[in-house]
Write an enzyme that holds these catalytic residues in place. Structure first.
Site, PDB file in Angstrom:
ATOM      1  N   THR A  77      44.333  31.869  47.314  1.00 44.49           N
ATOM      2  CA  THR A  77      42.914  31.787  47.611  1.00 44.49           C
ATOM      3  C   THR A  77      42.397  30.428  47.168  1.00 44.49           C
ATOM      4  O   THR A  77      43.133  29.601  46.631  1.00 44.49           O
ATOM      5  CB  THR A  77      42.118  32.923  46.943  1.00 44.49           C
ATOM      6  OG1 THR A  77      40.809  32.993  47.528  1.00 44.49           O
ATOM      7  CG2 THR A  77      41.984  32.705  45.437  1.00 44.49           C
ATOM      8  N   CYS A  78      41.122  30.185  47.426  1.00 39.22           N
ATOM      9  CA  CYS A  78      40.521  28.910  47.021  1.00 39.22           C
ATOM     10  C   CYS A  78      39.164  29.167  46.388  1.00 39.22           C
ATOM     11  O   CYS A  78      38.511  30.168  46.662  1.00 39.22           O
ATOM     12  CB  CYS A  78      40.388  27.961  48.214  1.00 39.22           C
ATOM     13  SG  CYS A  78      39.422  28.601  49.598  1.00 39.22           S
ATOM     14  N   HIS A  79      38.767  28.251  45.517  1.00 38.98           N
ATOM     15  CA  HIS A  79      37.465  28.296  44.863  1.00 38.98           C
ATOM     16  C   HIS A  79      36.809  26.935  45.025  1.00 38.98           C
ATOM     17  O   HIS A  79      37.497  25.901  45.025  1.00 38.98           O
ATOM     18  CB  HIS A  79      37.612  28.634  43.378  1.00 38.98           C
ATOM     19  CG  HIS A  79      38.333  29.915  43.114  1.00 38.98           C
ATOM     20  ND1 HIS A  79      37.899  31.129  43.593  1.00 38.98           N
ATOM     21  CD2 HIS A  79      39.476  30.179  42.412  1.00 38.98           C
ATOM     22  CE1 HIS A  79      38.723  32.082  43.204  1.00 38.98           C
ATOM     23  NE2 HIS A  79      39.694  31.529  42.487  1.00 38.98           N
ATOM     24  N   SER A 139      36.820  38.252  47.470  1.00 42.11           N
ATOM     25  CA  SER A 139      38.225  38.456  47.120  1.00 42.11           C
ATOM     26  C   SER A 139      38.319  38.907  45.669  1.00 42.11           C
ATOM     27  O   SER A 139      37.513  38.503  44.826  1.00 42.11           O
ATOM     28  CB  SER A 139      39.026  37.166  47.302  1.00 42.11           C
ATOM     29  OG  SER A 139      38.982  36.724  48.647  1.00 42.11           O
ATOM     30  N   ILE A 140      39.331  39.731  45.385  1.00 41.79           N
ATOM     31  CA  ILE A 140      39.533  40.229  44.036  1.00 41.79           C
ATOM     32  C   ILE A 140      40.981  40.011  43.624  1.00 41.79           C
ATOM     33  O   ILE A 140      41.909  40.315  44.385  1.00 41.79           O
ATOM     34  CB  ILE A 140      39.182  41.721  43.932  1.00 41.79           C
ATOM     35  CG1 ILE A 140      37.683  41.921  44.180  1.00 41.79           C
ATOM     36  CG2 ILE A 140      39.563  42.281  42.556  1.00 41.79           C
ATOM     37  CD1 ILE A 140      37.256  43.358  44.227  1.00 41.79           C
ATOM     38  N   GLY A 152      39.258  37.971  38.152  1.00 43.70           N
ATOM     39  CA  GLY A 152      38.232  38.867  38.654  1.00 43.70           C
ATOM     40  C   GLY A 152      37.921  38.725  40.121  1.00 43.70           C
ATOM     41  O   GLY A 152      38.775  38.983  40.975  1.00 43.70           O
ATOM     42  N   LEU A 153      36.705  38.279  40.432  1.00 44.97           N
ATOM     43  CA  LEU A 153      36.168  38.344  41.794  1.00 44.97           C
ATOM     44  C   LEU A 153      35.577  37.015  42.213  1.00 44.97           C
ATOM     45  O   LEU A 153      35.016  36.286  41.399  1.00 44.97           O
ATOM     46  CB  LEU A 153      35.094  39.435  41.860  1.00 44.97           C
ATOM     47  CG  LEU A 153      34.264  39.559  43.141  1.00 44.97           C
ATOM     48  CD1 LEU A 153      33.965  41.038  43.415  1.00 44.97           C
ATOM     49  CD2 LEU A 153      32.951  38.785  43.027  1.00 44.97           C
ATOM     50  N   CYS A 170      44.150  35.700  51.810  1.00 48.78           N
ATOM     51  CA  CYS A 170      44.786  36.953  51.372  1.00 48.78           C
ATOM     52  C   CYS A 170      46.136  37.188  52.043  1.00 48.78           C
ATOM     53  O   CYS A 170      46.617  38.311  52.141  1.00 48.78           O
ATOM     54  CB  CYS A 170      43.873  38.163  51.569  1.00 48.78           C
ATOM     55  SG  CYS A 170      43.344  38.485  53.257  1.00 48.78           S
TER      56      CYS A 170
END
Length: 229
Positions: A77-79, A139-140, A152-153, A170
């Protein structure tokens, strides 16, 4: 429960903070909810593989994007700024349903926040997280050590979803990312209404804290009780 806003923070710095807090909570400290936005980073969970990346590591480095392997569950995933990240440092040993029920609680919190802004969401069997008819909005990925959770989330708030072009969300090639602002604009376009103003991150954080407090209080064993014994 302690709620702490870490603001906009580098991934490594936030990771250090949550590891320290996880150890503190294991030793008896108060459970903690961290809220933050990350500088651009791609993270690979325990089940993630490099094939989930759509660009090279050299590309990420050249564009100031970090790449990190993490302890959380899930895939790639990415942030990035404009995405609300919630790190949850909680004891799960005495929570009925254990990790699964806690994941469902986080999903419900994200769904409640979306509903507060007029965005309809649903769960999708076999894929933890929260979805709209357009795509995945939250996403979790949890890490659990000695029955204390961390990571976490991530809930997409802003309309800029460009970082998702770097990954296969995902691990599902057909999955698309969406956000609160994108969904609200889409509804406005369909109904001929004026575009809504973007949601301030502080407003989204406040809504998430409210949702978390409500769902945590409604859990069969409250956080404070789960810390005993």
């Amino acid at each position: 429960m302690i709620v702490q806003d870490l603001g906009r923070i580098d991934y490594d710095a936030a990771h250090h903070v949550q590891l320290q807090r996880r150890a503190d909570v294991e030793a008896g400290a108060e459970e903690t909810l961290f809220l933050l936005e990350h500088e651009p980073v791609v993270t690979v969970g325990r089940s993630g593989r490099a094939k989930g990346l759509m660009v090279s590591e050299e590309f990420l480095v050249a564009n100031g994007v970090a790449l990190r392997k993490t302890e959380r569950g899930g895939d790639v995933t990415c942030h990035f700024p404009g995405q609300l990240v919630a790190y949850v440092i909680f004891r799960l040993a005495k929570r009925p349903g254990g990790v699964r029920s806690f994941v469902q609680l986080l999903e419900q919190c994200a769904m409640d926040v979306c509903a507060a802004f007029g965005v309809r969401t649903h769960r999708r069997d076999g894929f933890p997280g929260v979805w709209t008819e357009t795509g995945k909005i939250a996403s979790i990925g949890l890490g659990v050590r000695r029955w204390v959770s961390y990571h976490g989330l991530a809930l997409n708030v802003g309309e800029d979803l460009g970082p998702f072009e770097w990954i296969v969300p995902c691990g599902v090639a057909s999955a698309r990312a969406t956000s609160l602002d994108f969904e609200r604009r889409h509804v406005a376009e369909a109904s001929g209404r004026a575009y809504p103003e973007p949601i301030p991150m502080e407003t989204a954080k406040h809504a998430f804290v409210q949702a978390f407090r409500k769902n945590q209080a409604a859990a069969p064993v409250a956080a404070g009780e789960a810390a005993q014994g």
